[in-house]
Structure formats: structure tokens, C-alpha cells
Design a protein around this motif. Structure first.
Motif, PDB file in Angstrom:
ATOM      1  N   LEU A 228       0.837  -1.200   0.000  1.00 41.02           N
ATOM      2  CA  LEU A 228       0.000   0.000   0.000  1.00 41.02           C
ATOM      3  C   LEU A 228       0.873   1.253   0.000  1.00 41.02           C
ATOM      4  O   LEU A 228       0.581   2.227  -0.714  1.00 41.02           O
ATOM      5  CB  LEU A 228      -0.927  -0.005   1.218  1.00 41.02           C
ATOM      6  N   GLU A 229       1.939   1.230   0.774  1.00 43.82           N
ATOM      7  CA  GLU A 229       2.848   2.378   0.811  1.00 43.82           C
ATOM      8  C   GLU A 229       3.466   2.626  -0.564  1.00 43.82           C
ATOM      9  O   GLU A 229       3.530   3.768  -1.042  1.00 43.82           O
ATOM     10  CB  GLU A 229       3.939   2.162   1.851  1.00 43.82           C
ATOM     11  N   ALA A 230       3.892   1.562  -1.218  1.00 40.02           N
ATOM     12  CA  ALA A 230       4.464   1.698  -2.567  1.00 40.02           C
ATOM     13  C   ALA A 230       3.437   2.273  -3.533  1.00 40.02           C
ATOM     14  O   ALA A 230       3.750   3.145  -4.359  1.00 40.02           O
ATOM     15  CB  ALA A 230       4.953   0.344  -3.063  1.00 40.02           C
ATOM     16  N   ALA A 231       2.198   1.811  -3.421  1.00 45.95           N
ATOM     17  CA  ALA A 231       1.139   2.299  -4.309  1.00 45.95           C
ATOM     18  C   ALA A 231       0.866   3.779  -4.080  1.00 45.95           C
ATOM     19  O   ALA A 231       0.649   4.535  -5.033  1.00 45.95           O
ATOM     20  CB  ALA A 231      -0.136   1.481  -4.085  1.00 45.95           C
ATOM     21  N   VAL A 232       0.892   4.203  -2.824  1.00 45.92           N
ATOM     22  CA  VAL A 232       0.699   5.625  -2.517  1.00 45.92           C
ATOM     23  C   VAL A 232       1.789   6.460  -3.188  1.00 45.92           C
ATOM     24  O   VAL A 232       1.516   7.484  -3.817  1.00 45.92           O
ATOM     25  CB  VAL A 232       0.682   5.867  -0.995  1.00 45.92           C
ATOM     26  N   GLU A 283      -1.139  -3.560  -9.016  1.00 41.21           N
ATOM     27  CA  GLU A 283      -2.584  -3.729  -9.182  1.00 41.21           C
ATOM     28  C   GLU A 283      -3.350  -2.565  -8.549  1.00 41.21           C
ATOM     29  O   GLU A 283      -4.306  -2.039  -9.128  1.00 41.21           O
ATOM     30  CB  GLU A 283      -3.022  -5.057  -8.560  1.00 41.21           C
ATOM     31  N   MET A 284      -2.911  -2.143  -7.362  1.00 46.24           N
ATOM     32  CA  MET A 284      -3.564  -1.012  -6.692  1.00 46.24           C
ATOM     33  C   MET A 284      -3.460   0.256  -7.534  1.00 46.24           C
ATOM     34  O   MET A 284      -4.440   0.994  -7.695  1.00 46.24           O
ATOM     35  CB  MET A 284      -2.916  -0.766  -5.322  1.00 46.24           C
ATOM     36  N   VAL A 285      -2.272   0.508  -8.065  1.00 46.09           N
ATOM     37  CA  VAL A 285      -2.060   1.710  -8.861  1.00 46.09           C
ATOM     38  C   VAL A 285      -2.899   1.664 -10.134  1.00 46.09           C
ATOM     39  O   VAL A 285      -3.557   2.639 -10.505  1.00 46.09           O
ATOM     40  CB  VAL A 285      -0.561   1.871  -9.210  1.00 46.09           C
ATOM     41  N   ALA A 304     -16.382  -6.104  -7.339  1.00 44.75           N
ATOM     42  CA  ALA A 304     -15.720  -7.359  -6.969  1.00 44.75           C
ATOM     43  C   ALA A 304     -14.372  -7.530  -7.653  1.00 44.75           C
ATOM     44  O   ALA A 304     -13.531  -8.320  -7.194  1.00 44.75           O
ATOM     45  CB  ALA A 304     -16.630  -8.537  -7.309  1.00 44.75           C
ATOM     46  N   GLU A 305     -14.163  -6.814  -8.750  1.00 47.36           N
ATOM     47  CA  GLU A 305     -12.923  -6.955  -9.519  1.00 47.36           C
ATOM     48  C   GLU A 305     -11.818  -6.011  -9.043  1.00 47.36           C
ATOM     49  O   GLU A 305     -10.680  -6.129  -9.481  1.00 47.36           O
ATOM     50  CB  GLU A 305     -13.197  -6.703 -11.000  1.00 47.36           C
ATOM     51  N   ILE A 306     -12.159  -5.048  -8.182  1.00 50.15           N
ATOM     52  CA  ILE A 306     -11.198  -4.041  -7.728  1.00 50.15           C
ATOM     53  C   ILE A 306     -10.566  -4.513  -6.428  1.00 50.15           C
ATOM     54  O   ILE A 306     -11.269  -4.894  -5.485  1.00 50.15           O
ATOM     55  CB  ILE A 306     -11.881  -2.681  -7.524  1.00 50.15           C
ATOM     56  N   CYS A 307      -9.253  -4.474  -6.337  1.00 54.08           N
ATOM     57  CA  CYS A 307      -8.578  -4.955  -5.126  1.00 54.08           C
ATOM     58  C   CYS A 307      -8.781  -3.975  -3.967  1.00 54.08           C
ATOM     59  O   CYS A 307      -8.981  -2.779  -4.181  1.00 54.08           O
ATOM     60  CB  CYS A 307      -7.096  -5.175  -5.395  1.00 54.08           C
ATOM     61  N   PRO A 308      -8.747  -4.453  -2.732  1.00 54.59           N
ATOM     62  CA  PRO A 308      -8.977  -3.588  -1.570  1.00 54.59           C
ATOM     63  C   PRO A 308      -8.038  -2.392  -1.492  1.00 54.59           C
ATOM     64  O   PRO A 308      -8.455  -1.286  -1.142  1.00 54.59           O
ATOM     65  CB  PRO A 308      -8.783  -4.532  -0.377  1.00 54.59           C
ATOM     66  N   GLY A 309      -6.763  -2.588  -1.819  1.00 46.91           N
ATOM     67  CA  GLY A 309      -5.821  -1.473  -1.746  1.00 46.91           C
ATOM     68  C   GLY A 309      -6.185  -0.350  -2.691  1.00 46.91           C
ATOM     69  O   GLY A 309      -6.047   0.834  -2.348  1.00 46.91           O
ATOM     70  N   ALA A 310      -6.678  -0.696  -3.880  1.00 45.66           N
ATOM     71  CA  ALA A 310      -7.098   0.332  -4.835  1.00 45.66           C
ATOM     72  C   ALA A 310      -8.322   1.077  -4.317  1.00 45.66           C
ATOM     73  O   ALA A 310      -8.472   2.281  -4.549  1.00 45.66           O
ATOM     74  CB  ALA A 310      -7.403  -0.312  -6.189  1.00 45.66           C
ATOM     75  N   LYS A 311      -9.202   0.376  -3.613  1.00 45.85           N
ATOM     76  CA  LYS A 311     -10.401   1.016  -3.057  1.00 45.85           C
ATOM     77  C   LYS A 311     -10.018   2.039  -1.982  1.00 45.85           C
ATOM     78  O   LYS A 311     -10.599   3.123  -1.913  1.00 45.85           O
ATOM     79  CB  LYS A 311     -11.336  -0.045  -2.479  1.00 45.85           C
ATOM     80  N   ILE A 312      -9.052   1.690  -1.151  1.00 43.99           N
ATOM     81  CA  ILE A 312      -8.563   2.635  -0.143  1.00 43.99           C
ATOM     82  C   ILE A 312      -7.931   3.835  -0.817  1.00 43.99           C
ATOM     83  O   ILE A 312      -8.215   4.998  -0.494  1.00 43.99           O
ATOM     84  CB  ILE A 312      -7.534   1.956   0.792  1.00 43.99           C
TER      85      ILE A 312
END
Length: 367
Positions: A228-232, A283-285, A304-312
């Protein structure tokens, strides 16, 4: 007024409503600037007259364009400004916040009507009825009435100050030094390079990181904090591969601008996909602009197709974007109104993460 004109306004004349929306885009910054000026100089009669005129013009525009909701919101504000002009009430911080919140809601409602989007989350009936009551409130009860209405419409008490831009502890700090630690330091340096492209971005990376990590924790730590940190850090770095005239643009974007911006998640996700161990962050990015209803981009994924990290990331990134959206008006968007807008537009975001996000904000208030 017919209550349906408030809770379900119909488009009587689309061209006229579009004209009202364009005029409101011009008028709202006048209100924002005049409110900020009047808070500093409440005795200035010229500023008072300017703000009264700006609100009056919004009401007049709404009447000309046959948009009753605009009249219903602007008229009680005009009445309050008239009372202030006559010396009957004071121009308090709470009154200022209520006026700005009401204009924000009018902008959101106008855009939603034009886009045929639902309005129930805007709590327009509560707003209009509350404005009418507040406009008639006794002087000694005005602030209490403003505070009650703000909380009723936004769900938050009007006591929020700023959000910290201080760097939170990195997830890598809790683990032995590894290649992942080096990668995160590199990712952070790229994020700070992006941030340096505009003075308006100062502190945004750490604000988003703090909110993302704390929202993840409040939601049960479902997402690997390192990923998550990397995605941010990298979610917006792809912007630097686009023309600065597009992503640093002030004001409304053209359809061509919006289409160009849709490319930015893919650039950063592509970088992460080519680095060992960062596939989850990639995937989050790639997905952080997707929406649960399938209306996002680039792939119109469903919930359902969106990963939790992307939702955050979608929620906290949108929050920061709302804070930035009106900074050209002459003052920072208040945290309260930014949170209120995110909650009013919650159908754009995963509902299971809105509650943890709100919990983080409430904790901030309590502290």
C-alpha cells in the motif's frame, strides 16, 4: 416550493441549466474569496456588499434558468447576509463555514442533475430546511443553529482543523533492512519529485500515506502495508509523463484533457509490474480510478474486480484532490467540506472502506 424541486429537481431546460452551472463556476469563487476576506475584516461594508451581491446573483441566475433548487439554497443565505448587513447578527466562523458548505452542495447538486446522478446523499432537503430555520434564528442562537445544520448535513461536527503532512512511520521501518526498503526509498523520492512540480502539492504524499495506512488499519489491515505504501508513492507518478499543461491545469478540464489523464495509472503500474515483488502495488495503482459501479477507468471494473488497496487509495486520493480542487479560489478547502463531499459522493467509492475512512477522521477530531 414543491419539495420535489429540492429532492428530485427536474431539468426543465437543459441549455439553461448548463448556463447556470457555468455561471455558478464563476460565482462560487467570488463567494469563497469574499467569505475569506470578510472573516478577516467583518466590519468592511464594501466586502459585505460584494458577498451579498454574489449570493444575490446566484439566486438571480437560478431564477432566470428556472432552477428552483438554486433559489431555495441562495435565498436564505441572502437573508442572513441582509441581517448581517443591518447589524442584527455577527459574521462568525460557523456562519462562514455554513455558507461555503451550502454553495458546495449547490455545485455538487447541479453537476449531479446534469449527469443524471442520484442526489440523496447530498441531504438537500435537510440543508434547505435548515438554512430557512437558521436564517430566522435569534442572534444568540445563530452559531448553535449553524453548527447543528453543518453536522446534520455532513455527519461531522464543525471543529476539524488541518490534516498533518508529517511523515508517518514507514511499514519498512518495522522490518529488517531488505531490498524492499531500498525500493520504498526510491519510490518515495519519485513521489517527492512529482510533488515538487507544483507548490500546491506540498505535503500531499505524506497526507495521503497517513490516511491510507490508518484507513487500512481501521478496516482490519486487509492490505499489505508495504504494498500500500508503494502504491501511494507511485499512483500519480505517471502524471509526469504527460504534458504539464494538462495535469497542472487550473479550472475545468476539456474532454481531451480527461482522456489524456486516463493514461497515467498505466505508466506507474507498468513500472511496478517490471520490478520483482511489487505486483500487488501495481494492481492497486492500475485500479485506483476504477469505481464500484463500473464507471471508472481504465478498464471499467466492477466492485468485486477491484482490489482492496485500490479502493482505499481511491478514497484518500479523492479526498486530497477535493482539498486541492478549489485552492485557486484564494483559500484552502476546509477539511470538513472535503470530507463532506467524499461522503456525499460515496457511490463512487467502496462502501466497506468509507466507514473506516470516516473512523480515521473522527479519531483525528477526538485527538
Amino acid at each position: 416550493m414543491d419539495i420535489r424541486a429540492i429532492i428530485a429537481p427536474a431539468i426543465q431546460d437543459r441549455e439553461a441549466l448548463e448556463e447556470f452551472a457555468d455561471a455558478l463556476t464563476d460565482r462560487a469563487p467570488e463567494v469563497e474569496r469574499d467569505v475569506a476576506r470578510l472573516k478577516k475584516s467583518p466590519g468592511d461594508r464594501e466586502i459585505t456588499a460584494d458577498l451579498f451581491r454574489a449570493i444575490h446573483n446566484i439566486k438571480g441566475d437560478a431564477a432566470l434558468c428556472k432552477f428552483e433548487l438554486g433559489i431555495a439554497i441562495a435565498h436564505p443565505i441572502e437573508s442572513m447576509m441582509s441581517r448581517f448587513r443591518e447589524g442584527e447578527i455577527v459574521f462568525s466562523d460557523l456562519l462562514a463555514e455554513l455558507i461555503l458548505l451550502a454553495i458546495d452542495r449547490l455545485e455538487l447538486a447541479t453537476d449531479a442533475v446534469l449527469a443524471h446522478k442520484p442526489l440523496e446523499n447530498l441531504r438537500l432537503l435537510d440543508l434547505v430546511q435548515g438554512l430557512e430555520l437558521t436564517a430566522r434564528a435569534a442572534p444568540e442562537k445563530l452559531d448553535a443553529s449553524c453548527a447543528e445544520l453543518i453536522e446534520s448535513v455532513t455527519g461531522f461536527p464543525p471543529v476539524i482543523t488541518g490534516m498533518s503532512a508529517r511523515a508517518p512511520k514507514s511499514a519498512a521501518d518495522k522490518t529488517p533492512h531488505t531490498g524492499a526498503t531500498d525500493d520504498l526509498q526510491f519510490f518515495r523520492s519519485l513521489a517527492l519529485q512529482f510533488e515538487s512540480r507544483s507548490p500546491l502539492f506540498k505535503g500531499r504524499t505524506m497526507r495521503i500515506l497517513r490516511l491510507a495506512l490508518e484507513t487500512n488499519k481501521a478496516g482490519g489491515a486487509q492490505v499489505d502495508p508495504l504494498q500500500l505504501e508503494a502504491a501511494v508513492y507511485l499512483h500519480d507518478v505517471g502524471m509526469m509523463l504527460l504534458p504539464e499543461s494538462t495535469w497542472l491545469k487550473v479550472g475545468r478540464m476539456t474532454d481531451a484533457d480527461k482522456q489524456l489523464l486516463r493514461n497515467h495509472p498505466g505508466y506507474a503500474a507498468g513500472l511496478l509490474q517490471r520490478m520483482h515483488g511489487w505486483q500487488a502495488a501495481a494492481e492497486m495503482v492500475a485500479q485506483h480510478h476504477e469505481m464500484p459501479d463500473g464507471g471508472g477507468y481504465p478498464n471499467q471494473l466492477s466492485a468485486a474486480e477491484i482490489c482492496p488497496g485500490a479502493k482505499i487509495l481511491a478514497i484518500v486520493d479523492a479526498f486530497e484532490a477535493v482539498m486541492l480542487k478549489h485552492i485557486h479560489r484564494g483559500k484552502n478547502r476546509s477539511v470538513l467540506r472535503a470530507i463532506a463531499e467524499i461522503n456525499a459522493c460515496d457511490k463512487q467509492f467502496a462502501p466497506e472502506w468509507i466507514a473506516p475512512f470516516n473512523a480515521v477522521i473522527r479519531k483525528t477530531i477526538e485527538n
